[in-house]
Design a protein around this motif. Structure first.
Motif, PDB file in Angstrom:
ATOM      1  N   MET A  46       0.821  -1.215   0.000  1.00 14.64           N
ATOM      2  CA  MET A  46       0.000   0.000   0.000  1.00 14.64           C
ATOM      3  C   MET A  46       0.850   1.259   0.000  1.00 14.64           C
ATOM      4  SD  MET A  46      -1.126   0.071   3.994  1.00 14.64           S
ATOM      5  CE  MET A  46      -0.679  -1.578   4.497  1.00 14.64           C
ATOM      6  N   SER A  47       0.180   2.370  -0.263  1.00 12.82           N
ATOM      7  CA  SER A  47       0.758   3.698  -0.069  1.00 12.82           C
ATOM      8  C   SER A  47       0.337   4.173   1.311  1.00 12.82           C
ATOM      9  CB  SER A  47       0.214   4.682  -1.106  1.00 12.82           C
ATOM     10  OG  SER A  47       0.555   4.280  -2.407  1.00 12.82           O
ATOM     11  N   LYS A  48       1.151   5.002   1.934  1.00 14.23           N
ATOM     12  CA  LYS A  48       0.751   5.609   3.206  1.00 14.23           C
ATOM     13  C   LYS A  48      -0.274   6.707   2.965  1.00 14.23           C
ATOM     14  CE  LYS A  48       4.887   4.680   5.883  1.00 14.23           C
ATOM     15  NZ  LYS A  48       6.006   5.242   6.650  1.00 14.23           N
ATOM     16  N   ILE A  49      -0.099   7.432   1.840  1.00 16.09           N
ATOM     17  CA  ILE A  49      -0.977   8.556   1.514  1.00 16.09           C
ATOM     18  C   ILE A  49      -1.278   8.510   0.023  1.00 16.09           C
ATOM     19  CG2 ILE A  49      -1.189  11.075   1.437  1.00 16.09           C
ATOM     20  CD1 ILE A  49       1.142  11.140   3.540  1.00 16.09           C
ATOM     21  N   VAL A  50      -2.546   8.744  -0.325  1.00 20.05           N
ATOM     22  CA  VAL A  50      -2.931   8.950  -1.716  1.00 20.05           C
ATOM     23  C   VAL A  50      -3.725  10.252  -1.755  1.00 20.05           C
ATOM     24  CG1 VAL A  50      -4.286   8.124  -3.684  1.00 20.05           C
ATOM     25  CG2 VAL A  50      -2.991   6.491  -2.281  1.00 20.05           C
ATOM     26  N   ILE A  51      -3.338  11.139  -2.671  1.00 18.24           N
ATOM     27  CA  ILE A  51      -4.052  12.406  -2.852  1.00 18.24           C
ATOM     28  C   ILE A  51      -4.652  12.368  -4.252  1.00 18.24           C
ATOM     29  CG2 ILE A  51      -3.905  14.921  -2.858  1.00 18.24           C
ATOM     30  CD1 ILE A  51      -1.212  14.525  -1.262  1.00 18.24           C
ATOM     31  N   HIS A  52      -5.968  12.520  -4.306  1.00 15.39           N
ATOM     32  CA  HIS A  52      -6.662  12.496  -5.590  1.00 15.39           C
ATOM     33  C   HIS A  52      -7.778  13.537  -5.581  1.00 15.39           C
ATOM     34  CE1 HIS A  52      -8.325  10.971  -9.314  1.00 15.39           C
ATOM     35  NE2 HIS A  52      -9.503  10.953  -8.741  1.00 15.39           N
ATOM     36  N   ASN A  53      -7.749  14.396  -6.570  1.00 15.07           N
ATOM     37  CA  ASN A  53      -8.817  15.368  -6.757  1.00 15.07           C
ATOM     38  C   ASN A  53      -9.063  16.204  -5.497  1.00 15.07           C
ATOM     39  OD1 ASN A  53     -10.607  16.580  -8.502  1.00 15.07           O
ATOM     40  ND2 ASN A  53     -12.293  15.231  -7.953  1.00 15.07           N
ATOM     41  N   GLY A  54      -7.988  16.588  -4.822  1.00 17.62           N
ATOM     42  CA  GLY A  54      -8.108  17.451  -3.649  1.00 17.62           C
ATOM     43  C   GLY A  54      -8.474  16.744  -2.359  1.00 17.62           C
ATOM     44  N   ILE A  55      -8.511  15.412  -2.377  1.00 17.18           N
ATOM     45  CA  ILE A  55      -8.833  14.635  -1.187  1.00 17.18           C
ATOM     46  C   ILE A  55      -7.618  13.799  -0.803  1.00 17.18           C
ATOM     47  CG2 ILE A  55     -10.368  12.919  -0.139  1.00 17.18           C
ATOM     48  CD1 ILE A  55     -11.818  15.485  -0.913  1.00 17.18           C
ATOM     49  N   VAL A  56      -7.294  13.818   0.491  1.00 14.63           N
ATOM     50  CA  VAL A  56      -6.175  13.041   1.033  1.00 14.63           C
ATOM     51  C   VAL A  56      -6.742  11.793   1.701  1.00 14.63           C
ATOM     52  CG1 VAL A  56      -4.293  13.020   2.712  1.00 14.63           C
ATOM     53  CG2 VAL A  56      -4.806  15.114   1.425  1.00 14.63           C
ATOM     54  N   TYR A  57      -6.230  10.646   1.312  1.00 11.56           N
ATOM     55  CA  TYR A  57      -6.601   9.363   1.911  1.00 11.56           C
ATOM     56  C   TYR A  57      -5.350   8.827   2.594  1.00 11.56           C
ATOM     57  CZ  TYR A  57     -10.269   9.769  -1.637  1.00 11.56           C
ATOM     58  OH  TYR A  57     -11.296  10.224  -2.432  1.00 11.56           O
ATOM     59  N   ILE A  58      -5.450   8.450   3.859  1.00 13.19           N
ATOM     60  CA  ILE A  58      -4.285   7.849   4.515  1.00 13.19           C
ATOM     61  C   ILE A  58      -4.601   6.393   4.842  1.00 13.19           C
ATOM     62  CG2 ILE A  58      -3.568  10.071   5.474  1.00 13.19           C
ATOM     63  CD1 ILE A  58      -4.275   8.839   8.271  1.00 13.19           C
ATOM     64  N   SER A  59      -3.539   5.595   4.903  1.00 14.80           N
ATOM     65  CA  SER A  59      -3.712   4.199   5.277  1.00 14.80           C
ATOM     66  C   SER A  59      -4.056   4.118   6.762  1.00 14.80           C
ATOM     67  CB  SER A  59      -2.433   3.416   4.972  1.00 14.80           C
ATOM     68  OG  SER A  59      -1.351   3.960   5.705  1.00 14.80           O
ATOM     69  N   GLY A  60      -4.602   2.987   7.160  1.00 11.81           N
ATOM     70  CA  GLY A  60      -4.945   2.783   8.567  1.00 11.81           C
ATOM     71  C   GLY A  60      -3.703   2.840   9.439  1.00 11.81           C
ATOM     72  N   GLN A  61      -3.805   3.558  10.549  1.00 11.53           N
ATOM     73  CA  GLN A  61      -2.663   3.737  11.443  1.00 11.53           C
ATOM     74  C   GLN A  61      -2.881   2.965  12.741  1.00 11.53           C
ATOM     75  OE1 GLN A  61       0.211   5.504  10.389  1.00 11.53           O
ATOM     76  NE2 GLN A  61      -1.015   5.080   8.570  1.00 11.53           N
ATOM     77  N   THR A  62      -1.831   2.268  13.169  1.00  8.95           N
ATOM     78  CA  THR A  62      -1.869   1.490  14.405  1.00  8.95           C
ATOM     79  C   THR A  62      -0.633   1.808  15.238  1.00  8.95           C
ATOM     80  OG1 THR A  62      -0.700  -0.366  13.395  1.00  8.95           O
ATOM     81  CG2 THR A  62      -3.118  -0.417  13.302  1.00  8.95           C
ATOM     82  N   ASP A  63      -0.626   1.314  16.478  1.00  4.11           N
ATOM     83  CA  ASP A  63       0.541   1.489  17.341  1.00  4.11           C
ATOM     84  C   ASP A  63       0.618   0.297  18.284  1.00  4.11           C
ATOM     85  OD1 ASP A  63       2.724   3.120  18.625  1.00  4.11           O
ATOM     86  OD2 ASP A  63       1.379   2.828  20.328  1.00  4.11           O
ATOM     87  N   GLY A  64       1.715  -0.408  18.242  1.00  4.83           N
ATOM     88  CA  GLY A  64       1.912  -1.553  19.128  1.00  4.83           C
ATOM     89  C   GLY A  64       2.981  -1.319  20.164  1.00  4.83           C
ATOM     90  N   THR A  65       3.340  -0.052  20.414  1.00  2.38           N
ATOM     91  CA  THR A  65       4.440   0.237  21.344  1.00  2.38           C
ATOM     92  C   THR A  65       3.986   0.349  22.795  1.00  2.38           C
ATOM     93  OG1 THR A  65       4.242   2.637  21.101  1.00  2.38           O
ATOM     94  CG2 THR A  65       5.700   1.479  19.534  1.00  2.38           C
ATOM     95  N   THR A  66       2.684   0.328  23.034  1.00  4.25           N
ATOM     96  CA  THR A  66       2.148   0.418  24.384  1.00  4.25           C
ATOM     97  C   THR A  66       0.954  -0.524  24.489  1.00  4.25           C
ATOM     98  OG1 THR A  66       1.318   1.948  26.080  1.00  4.25           O
ATOM     99  CG2 THR A  66       0.722   2.416  23.805  1.00  4.25           C
ATOM    100  N   THR A  67       0.532  -0.831  25.703  1.00  3.98           N
ATOM    101  CA  THR A  67      -0.512  -1.838  25.871  1.00  3.98           C
ATOM    102  C   THR A  67      -1.853  -1.277  26.324  1.00  3.98           C
ATOM    103  OG1 THR A  67       0.219  -2.244  28.145  1.00  3.98           O
ATOM    104  CG2 THR A  67       1.159  -3.643  26.405  1.00  3.98           C
ATOM    105  N   ASP A  68      -1.991   0.054  26.455  1.00  3.59           N
ATOM    106  CA  ASP A  68      -3.279   0.612  26.887  1.00  3.59           C
ATOM    107  C   ASP A  68      -3.882   1.472  25.780  1.00  3.59           C
ATOM    108  OD1 ASP A  68      -2.928   3.753  27.942  1.00  3.59           O
ATOM    109  OD2 ASP A  68      -1.079   2.572  27.912  1.00  3.59           O
ATOM    110  N   ILE A  69      -5.197   1.543  25.778  1.00  8.95           N
ATOM    111  CA  ILE A  69      -5.919   2.212  24.694  1.00  8.95           C
ATOM    112  C   ILE A  69      -5.653   3.704  24.631  1.00  8.95           C
ATOM    113  CG2 ILE A  69      -8.066   2.539  25.995  1.00  8.95           C
ATOM    114  CD1 ILE A  69      -7.723   1.731  22.217  1.00  8.95           C
ATOM    115  N   LYS A  70      -5.515   4.368  25.778  1.00  7.76           N
ATOM    116  CA  LYS A  70      -5.289   5.822  25.744  1.00  7.76           C
ATOM    117  C   LYS A  70      -3.966   6.155  25.065  1.00  7.76           C
ATOM    118  CE  LYS A  70      -8.302   7.648  29.260  1.00  7.76           C
ATOM    119  NZ  LYS A  70      -8.453   8.750  30.187  1.00  7.76           N
ATOM    120  N   ASN A  71      -2.899   5.453  25.425  1.00  5.90           N
ATOM    121  CA  ASN A  71      -1.604   5.725  24.805  1.00  5.90           C
ATOM    122  C   ASN A  71      -1.567   5.291  23.351  1.00  5.90           C
ATOM    123  OD1 ASN A  71      -0.177   7.041  26.890  1.00  5.90           O
ATOM    124  ND2 ASN A  71       0.095   5.082  27.937  1.00  5.90           N
ATOM    125  N   GLN A  72      -2.176   4.145  23.031  1.00  4.28           N
ATOM    126  CA  GLN A  72      -2.212   3.722  21.628  1.00  4.28           C
ATOM    127  C   GLN A  72      -2.988   4.738  20.792  1.00  4.28           C
ATOM    128  OE1 GLN A  72      -3.149  -0.230  20.344  1.00  4.28           O
ATOM    129  NE2 GLN A  72      -1.713  -1.195  21.782  1.00  4.28           N
TER     130      GLN A  72
END
Length: 165
Positions: free
Chosen positions: A61-87
Protein backbone atom coordinates in the motif's frame (compact mmCIF):
# COMPACT_ATOMS: atom_id res chain seq x y z
CA UNK A 1 -8.44 23.97 -10.84
CA UNK A 2 -10.30 26.14 -13.32
CA UNK A 3 -13.60 27.59 -12.25
CA UNK A 4 -16.41 28.41 -14.65
CA UNK A 5 -19.12 30.65 -13.32
CA UNK A 6 -22.35 30.23 -15.23
CA UNK A 7 -25.30 32.55 -14.99
CA UNK A 8 -28.68 32.38 -16.69
CA UNK A 9 -28.24 36.04 -17.59
CA UNK A 10 -24.81 35.77 -19.21
CA UNK A 11 -23.04 33.31 -21.42
CA UNK A 12 -19.85 32.11 -19.73
CA UNK A 13 -17.25 33.64 -17.47
CA UNK A 14 -13.90 31.91 -17.58
CA UNK A 15 -10.38 32.77 -18.62
CA UNK A 16 -10.20 31.56 -22.24
CA UNK A 17 -12.37 28.45 -21.89
CA UNK A 18 -11.72 25.63 -24.26
CA UNK A 19 -14.20 25.42 -27.13
CA UNK A 20 -15.77 22.07 -26.03
CA UNK A 21 -16.29 23.35 -22.48
CA UNK A 22 -17.74 26.63 -23.71
CA UNK A 23 -20.15 24.74 -26.01
CA UNK A 24 -21.20 22.45 -23.15
CA UNK A 25 -21.70 25.41 -20.84
CA UNK A 26 -23.86 27.23 -23.38
CA UNK A 27 -26.00 24.10 -23.90
CA UNK A 28 -26.39 23.80 -20.15
CA UNK A 29 -27.43 27.44 -19.86
CA UNK A 30 -30.00 26.95 -22.62
CA UNK A 31 -31.51 23.98 -20.77
CA UNK A 32 -31.58 25.92 -17.52
CA UNK A 33 -33.36 28.80 -19.20
CA UNK A 34 -35.91 26.43 -20.80
CA UNK A 35 -36.72 24.61 -17.57
CA UNK A 36 -36.81 27.80 -15.50
CA UNK A 37 -34.75 26.32 -12.70
CA UNK A 38 -35.13 28.44 -9.59
CA UNK A 39 -31.37 28.56 -9.02
CA UNK A 40 -29.99 31.26 -11.26
CA UNK A 41 -26.32 30.37 -10.86
CA UNK A 42 -24.23 27.24 -11.16
CA UNK A 43 -20.59 26.63 -10.44
CA UNK A 44 -18.84 24.02 -12.55
CA UNK A 45 -15.38 23.04 -11.47
CA UNK A 46 -12.99 21.50 -13.94
CA UNK A 47 -9.75 20.02 -12.69
CA UNK A 48 -7.16 17.55 -13.76
CA UNK A 49 -7.62 14.21 -12.06
CA UNK A 50 -4.02 13.90 -10.88
CA UNK A 51 -3.14 11.28 -8.28
CA UNK A 52 -0.15 11.58 -5.96
CA UNK A 53 1.12 8.66 -3.88
CA UNK A 54 3.39 9.20 -0.90
CA UNK A 55 5.13 6.54 1.18
CA UNK A 56 5.07 3.71 -1.33
CA UNK A 57 7.91 1.65 0.18
CA UNK A 58 5.49 -0.96 1.54
CA UNK A 59 4.68 -3.45 -1.26
CA UNK A 60 1.04 -3.66 -0.07
CA UNK A 61 0.00 0.00 0.00
CA UNK A 62 0.76 3.70 -0.07
CA UNK A 63 0.75 5.61 3.21
CA UNK A 64 -0.98 8.56 1.51
CA UNK A 65 -2.93 8.95 -1.72
CA UNK A 66 -4.05 12.41 -2.85
CA UNK A 67 -6.66 12.50 -5.59
CA UNK A 68 -8.82 15.37 -6.76
CA UNK A 69 -8.11 17.45 -3.65
CA UNK A 70 -8.83 14.63 -1.19
CA UNK A 71 -6.18 13.04 1.03
CA UNK A 72 -6.60 9.36 1.91
CA UNK A 73 -4.28 7.85 4.51
CA UNK A 74 -3.71 4.20 5.28
CA UNK A 75 -4.95 2.78 8.57
CA UNK A 76 -2.66 3.74 11.44
CA UNK A 77 -1.87 1.49 14.41
CA UNK A 78 0.54 1.49 17.34
CA UNK A 79 1.91 -1.55 19.13
CA UNK A 80 4.44 0.24 21.34
CA UNK A 81 2.15 0.42 24.38
CA UNK A 82 -0.51 -1.84 25.87
CA UNK A 83 -3.28 0.61 26.89
CA UNK A 84 -5.92 2.21 24.69
CA UNK A 85 -5.29 5.82 25.74
CA UNK A 86 -1.60 5.72 24.80
CA UNK A 87 -2.21 3.72 21.63
CA UNK A 88 -4.89 6.21 20.59
CA UNK A 89 -2.64 9.20 21.27
CA UNK A 90 0.22 7.60 19.33
CA UNK A 91 -2.04 6.71 16.40
CA UNK A 92 -3.46 10.24 16.23
CA UNK A 93 0.09 11.64 16.23
CA UNK A 94 0.81 9.44 13.20
CA UNK A 95 -2.37 10.74 11.55
CA UNK A 96 -1.21 14.33 12.19
CA UNK A 97 2.19 13.55 10.68
CA UNK A 98 0.71 11.98 7.55
CA UNK A 99 -1.73 14.85 7.06
CA UNK A 100 1.19 17.30 7.35
CA UNK A 101 3.09 15.37 4.67
CA UNK A 102 0.05 15.89 2.43
CA UNK A 103 -0.05 19.63 3.24
CA UNK A 104 -3.29 19.47 5.20
CA UNK A 105 -4.36 19.02 8.82
CA UNK A 106 -7.10 17.71 11.09
CA UNK A 107 -9.17 20.88 10.63
CA UNK A 108 -9.89 19.62 7.10
CA UNK A 109 -10.94 16.08 8.03
CA UNK A 110 -13.91 14.71 6.14
CA UNK A 111 -14.22 11.13 7.40
CA UNK A 112 -12.76 8.91 10.07
CA UNK A 113 -13.01 5.15 10.49
CA UNK A 114 -11.97 3.64 13.81
CA UNK A 115 -11.58 -0.03 14.58
CA UNK A 116 -11.32 -1.15 18.21
CA UNK A 117 -10.27 -4.60 19.38
CA UNK A 118 -12.70 -4.46 22.33
CA UNK A 119 -15.32 -1.74 21.89
CA UNK A 120 -17.11 -2.37 25.18
CA UNK A 121 -13.86 -2.00 27.16
CA UNK A 122 -12.09 0.74 25.15
CA UNK A 123 -14.73 3.00 23.59
CA UNK A 124 -14.93 5.54 26.43
CA UNK A 125 -11.16 5.88 26.93
CA UNK A 126 -10.54 6.10 23.17
CA UNK A 127 -13.22 8.83 22.95
CA UNK A 128 -11.56 10.79 25.77
CA UNK A 129 -8.34 10.97 23.72
CA UNK A 130 -10.19 11.54 20.43
CA UNK A 131 -12.25 14.41 21.85
CA UNK A 132 -9.08 16.13 23.06
CA UNK A 133 -7.50 15.76 19.63
CA UNK A 134 -10.26 16.44 17.08
CA UNK A 135 -10.83 20.05 15.96
CA UNK A 136 -14.13 20.92 17.73
CA UNK A 137 -15.11 23.31 14.93
CA UNK A 138 -14.37 20.88 12.10
CA UNK A 139 -15.38 17.40 13.20
CA UNK A 140 -15.45 14.72 10.49
CA UNK A 141 -18.13 12.11 10.05
CA UNK A 142 -17.03 9.04 11.97
CA UNK A 143 -17.68 5.33 12.28
CA UNK A 144 -16.33 3.18 15.10
CA UNK A 145 -16.62 -0.60 15.11
CA UNK A 146 -15.16 -3.60 16.88
CA UNK A 147 -12.79 -5.72 14.80
CA UNK A 148 -10.20 -8.44 15.04
CA UNK A 149 -6.80 -6.83 14.66
CA UNK A 150 -3.86 -7.98 12.54
CA UNK A 151 -1.58 -8.34 15.59
CA UNK A 152 -2.46 -9.32 19.16
CA UNK A 153 -1.06 -6.15 20.79
CA UNK A 154 -3.05 -3.74 18.57
CA UNK A 155 -6.09 -2.18 20.25
CA UNK A 156 -7.01 0.51 17.69
CA UNK A 157 -6.68 1.41 14.02
CA UNK A 158 -7.64 4.79 12.56
CA UNK A 159 -8.04 5.84 8.94
CA UNK A 160 -9.09 9.33 7.80
CA UNK A 161 -9.73 11.35 4.68
CA UNK A 162 -9.18 15.09 4.50
CA UNK A 163 -9.51 17.94 2.04
CA UNK A 164 -6.45 19.77 0.80
CA UNK A 165 -8.26 23.12 0.49
Amino acid sequence: GTYFYLSTQTELHAPRPSRPIAMLANKLLTRIARTQISHSHLLIRSRTMATTRIGTEDPRMSKIVIHNGIVYISGQTDGTTTDIKNQTANVLKKVDDLLAQANTDKSKLLTSSIWLKDISRDFKDMNDVWNGWVDPNNKPVRATVEANMAREQLLIEVQVTAATE
